[in-house]
Design an enzyme around this catalytic site. Structure first.
Site, PDB file in Angstrom:
ATOM      1  N   VAL A  15       0.840  -1.210   0.000  1.00 40.60           N
ATOM      2  CA  VAL A  15       0.000   0.000   0.000  1.00 40.60           C
ATOM      3  C   VAL A  15       0.877   1.263   0.000  1.00 40.60           C
ATOM      4  O   VAL A  15       0.570   2.241  -0.686  1.00 40.60           O
ATOM      5  CB  VAL A  15      -0.980   0.005   1.193  1.00 40.60           C
ATOM      6  CG1 VAL A  15      -1.881   1.229   1.156  1.00 40.60           C
ATOM      7  CG2 VAL A  15      -1.834  -1.262   1.191  1.00 40.60           C
ATOM      8  N   LYS A  39      11.322  -0.865   8.340  1.00 39.83           N
ATOM      9  CA  LYS A  39      11.925  -1.731   9.357  1.00 39.83           C
ATOM     10  C   LYS A  39      13.155  -2.468   8.817  1.00 39.83           C
ATOM     11  O   LYS A  39      14.190  -2.520   9.454  1.00 39.83           O
ATOM     12  CB  LYS A  39      10.849  -2.731   9.811  1.00 39.83           C
ATOM     13  CG  LYS A  39      11.165  -3.467  11.082  1.00 39.83           C
ATOM     14  CD  LYS A  39       9.959  -4.253  11.583  1.00 39.83           C
ATOM     15  CE  LYS A  39       9.555  -5.334  10.621  1.00 39.83           C
ATOM     16  NZ  LYS A  39       8.446  -6.163  11.041  1.00 39.83           N
ATOM     17  N   LYS A  97      -6.769  -1.743   9.663  1.00 39.80           N
ATOM     18  CA  LYS A  97      -8.092  -2.086  10.223  1.00 39.80           C
ATOM     19  C   LYS A  97      -8.012  -2.838  11.550  1.00 39.80           C
ATOM     20  O   LYS A  97      -8.836  -2.650  12.426  1.00 39.80           O
ATOM     21  CB  LYS A  97      -8.934  -2.869   9.210  1.00 39.80           C
ATOM     22  CG  LYS A  97      -8.262  -4.077   8.580  1.00 39.80           C
ATOM     23  CD  LYS A  97      -7.707  -3.730   7.218  1.00 39.80           C
ATOM     24  CE  LYS A  97      -6.628  -4.686   6.800  1.00 39.80           C
ATOM     25  NZ  LYS A  97      -6.475  -4.899   5.409  1.00 39.80           N
ATOM     26  N   GLU A 121     -10.116   5.902   5.495  1.00 44.66           N
ATOM     27  CA  GLU A 121     -10.994   5.375   4.443  1.00 44.66           C
ATOM     28  C   GLU A 121     -10.467   4.058   3.865  1.00 44.66           C
ATOM     29  O   GLU A 121     -11.248   3.152   3.536  1.00 44.66           O
ATOM     30  CB  GLU A 121     -11.118   6.427   3.322  1.00 44.66           C
ATOM     31  CG  GLU A 121     -12.151   6.107   2.284  1.00 44.66           C
ATOM     32  CD  GLU A 121     -13.560   6.023   2.849  1.00 44.66           C
ATOM     33  OE1 GLU A 121     -14.118   7.045   3.217  1.00 44.66           O
ATOM     34  OE2 GLU A 121     -14.096   4.898   2.924  1.00 44.66           O
ATOM     35  N   GLY A 126     -11.435  -1.070   0.665  1.00 43.16           N
ATOM     36  CA  GLY A 126     -10.434  -0.666  -0.332  1.00 43.16           C
ATOM     37  C   GLY A 126     -10.763   0.699  -0.905  1.00 43.16           C
ATOM     38  O   GLY A 126     -10.846   1.693  -0.180  1.00 43.16           O
ATOM     39  N   ASP A 193     -10.160 -10.249   9.184  1.00 42.61           N
ATOM     40  CA  ASP A 193     -10.027  -8.971   8.470  1.00 42.61           C
ATOM     41  C   ASP A 193     -11.395  -8.340   8.154  1.00 42.61           C
ATOM     42  O   ASP A 193     -11.625  -7.178   8.491  1.00 42.61           O
ATOM     43  CB  ASP A 193      -9.185  -9.210   7.194  1.00 42.61           C
ATOM     44  CG  ASP A 193      -9.085  -7.989   6.326  1.00 42.61           C
ATOM     45  OD1 ASP A 193      -8.202  -7.157   6.567  1.00 42.61           O
ATOM     46  OD2 ASP A 193      -9.923  -7.849   5.405  1.00 42.61           O
ATOM     47  N   LYS A 197     -13.146  -4.765   9.705  1.00 41.76           N
ATOM     48  CA  LYS A 197     -13.776  -3.749   8.849  1.00 41.76           C
ATOM     49  C   LYS A 197     -15.236  -3.523   9.261  1.00 41.76           C
ATOM     50  O   LYS A 197     -15.714  -2.387   9.280  1.00 41.76           O
ATOM     51  CB  LYS A 197     -13.687  -4.185   7.386  1.00 41.76           C
ATOM     52  CG  LYS A 197     -12.248  -4.181   6.876  1.00 41.76           C
ATOM     53  CD  LYS A 197     -12.095  -4.938   5.585  1.00 41.76           C
ATOM     54  CE  LYS A 197     -10.671  -4.883   5.067  1.00 41.76           C
ATOM     55  NZ  LYS A 197     -10.413  -5.832   3.970  1.00 41.76           N
ATOM     56  N   GLY A 295      -5.461  -4.329  -3.008  1.00 41.43           N
ATOM     57  CA  GLY A 295      -4.509  -4.060  -4.082  1.00 41.43           C
ATOM     58  C   GLY A 295      -3.820  -2.728  -3.874  1.00 41.43           C
ATOM     59  O   GLY A 295      -4.356  -1.821  -3.240  1.00 41.43           O
TER      60      GLY A 295
HETATM   61  N1  HSE Z   1      -6.332  -8.465   2.920  1.00 41.59           N
HETATM   62  C1  HSE Z   1      -7.302  -7.447   2.664  1.00 41.59           C
HETATM   63  C2  HSE Z   1      -8.344  -8.002   1.705  1.00 41.59           C
HETATM   64  C3  HSE Z   1      -6.633  -6.245   2.101  1.00 41.59           C
HETATM   65  O1  HSE Z   1      -8.067  -9.017   1.073  1.00 41.59           O
HETATM   66  O2  HSE Z   1      -9.417  -7.456   1.606  1.00 41.59           O
HETATM   67  C4  HSE Z   1      -7.505  -5.040   1.978  1.00 41.59           C
HETATM   68  O3  HSE Z   1      -7.955  -4.583   3.229  1.00 41.59           O
END
Ligand code: HSE
Length: 416
Positions: A15, A39, A97, A121, A126, A193, A197, A295
């Site tokens: 990103v 890092k 997130k 956002e 995405g 994930d 969100k 992406g």
């Molecule tokens: N790993 C997350 C997805 C990346 O596949 O949606 C975007 O938040």
């Protein structure tokens, strides 16, 4: 006139590089990345060495830097960076997130106490502008439900394995190579994930700060050919869909689980890494937003949009939280699911309130019926360990019947 921002960037992965590209290829936008903290000292970077630092304080203590963009992987370290930046009076943009979902309460307070702005956002959906849509457009309207596909990796895997018959490991590997998956893809495939969100979205849609551990997430790891066959014979696709729903008692229920999606549902044709969000308003009805959920460039574009908003002094007002749009969160709700099980012990543990369909051939057994969400939450580890599969058969969360009949009686008394 918007002022020219000086950005200190943390992280130069998928990103971060996406943002760098999008920023440098956008016309008329006044912002410079003046330092990038990373890092790994051994990695070759595609940018000038002068831009790179390995010391986070170089950015955090630079009075010239007015915006911190945090795009690292590690949620704990991200929280340290973001909270320190906010305390130093710097505005922050983040896409993390997990960090947000875990620390929403503290981050909300830090913004108020230090009179700074934290925008995120890119953390959900995405490139779909869902948070600002909820914050600005739906800032007053009472929402009934927000549901959708919030994870690009699992949608990509489901598309490739079901439609194109790729194997699960190959589809996952492709999602990783394309930069969609988290560095630990367990977060994607086990539904963590999209849960993070959903928690972020729930704050902006319903005003509630909900702890991630209170919300059930079931992913796609136990999906079996028989489940795919069952769904496709009925004309359904299988998607991983969080559902956040207002209930009759003004509480909100959330579940993150696979679901059987009918052709009439907007999500039916949302494929590959695309995400889709359905927002249902009390007066406006159903709205559908679709876009690339993962992406490098799409996510970079969402981060850039936040930076641009900051240059105009934008802040989230959290109106639904301030106005207390929903009273609470609850797991005391009923969902209708398809449940594939192995043995009688499984259905003795996971008991159904109502059964509408049952099949039992020894090798392949399933029940379709209504179950309390709390029962699934309590037995989540058991379900995963024993490779059982749960899928919603519709996108509805209902209050348990005892509570809803009590509400109906109270309403009747008022009407009489
Ligand atoms: N790993 C997350 C997805 C990346 O596949 O949606 C975007 O938040």
């Amino acid at each position: 006139m918007a002022k020219k921002l000086k950005i200190g960037l943390f992280g130069f992965g998928c990103v971060g590089q996406g943002l760098y590209y999008v920023l440098n290829n956008s016309t008329g936008f006044k912002a410079d990345i003046v330092k990038i903290a990373v890092k790994d000292k051994t990695k070759d970077r595609s940018v000038s060495k002068d831009l790179i630092t390995f010391d986070k304080s170089v950015i955090l203590n630079d009075p010239e830097i007015d915006v911190i963009v945090e795009l690292i992987d590690d949620a704990d370290e991200a929280f340290n960076i973001v909270s320190e930046a906010l305390k130093k009076g710097k505005h922050v943009v983040t896409a993390n997130k997990k960090m947000l979902a875990i620390h929403l309460e503290e981050l909300y307070k830090l913004q108020q106490q230090n009179n700074v702005s934290l925008l995120y956002e890119a953390s959900a959906g995405g490139s779909i502008p869902i948070i600002r849509t909820l914050e600005e457009y739906f800032d007053n309207e009472e929402l009934e439900k927000v549901s959708g596909i919030f994870n690009g990796t699992t949608n990509y895997i489901l598309t490739k394995t079901i439609n194109e018959k790729l194997s699960y490991p190959v589809a996952l590997k492709q999602a990783q190579e394309k930069g969609f998956a988290e560095s630990d893809p367990t977060n994607d495939v086990e539904g963590y994930d999209p849960k993070f969100k959903a928690i972020i979205i729930a704050l902006h849609a319903f005003g509630l700060i909900i702890k991630p551990e209170e919300v059930l997430n079931i992913g796609i790891t136990t999906l079996h050919e028989n489940d795919i066959k069952y769904a496709s014979e009925k004309g359904y696709k299988i998607k991983l869909t969080p559902v956040i729903q207002r209930l009759e008692n003004d509480k909100v229920g959330i579940i993150v689980a696979p679901s059987f999606v009918k052709e009439t549902n907007q999500l039916f044709n949302v494929e590959n890494e695309f995400n889709g969000v359905i927002v249902e308003g009390k007066f406006s009805g159903e709205q559908f937003l679709q876009g690339r959920g993962a992406g490098s460039y799409p996510t970079g574009a969402a981060v850039l949009s936040d930076i641009s908003a900051l240059s105009h002094g934008y802040k989230y007002e959290y109106k639904k939280h301030v106005q207390k749009h929903a009273s609470d969160f609850t797991n005391d709700v009923i969902v209708e699911v398809y449940f594939r099980y192995n043995s009688n012990a499984d259905i003795e543990k996971i008991t159904f309130d109502e059964v509408s369909e049952k099949y039992n051939s020894g090798d392949y057994n399933y029940i379709v019926g209504k179950v309390n969400l709390q029962t699934l939450l309590t037995n989540r580890e058991y379900i995963l360990k024993n490779k059982l599969f749960v899928s919603l058969v519709n996108d509805k969360i209902s209050l348990n019947t005892k509570i809803s009949s009590k509400i109906a009686k109270e309403k009747q008394l008022v009407n009489n």
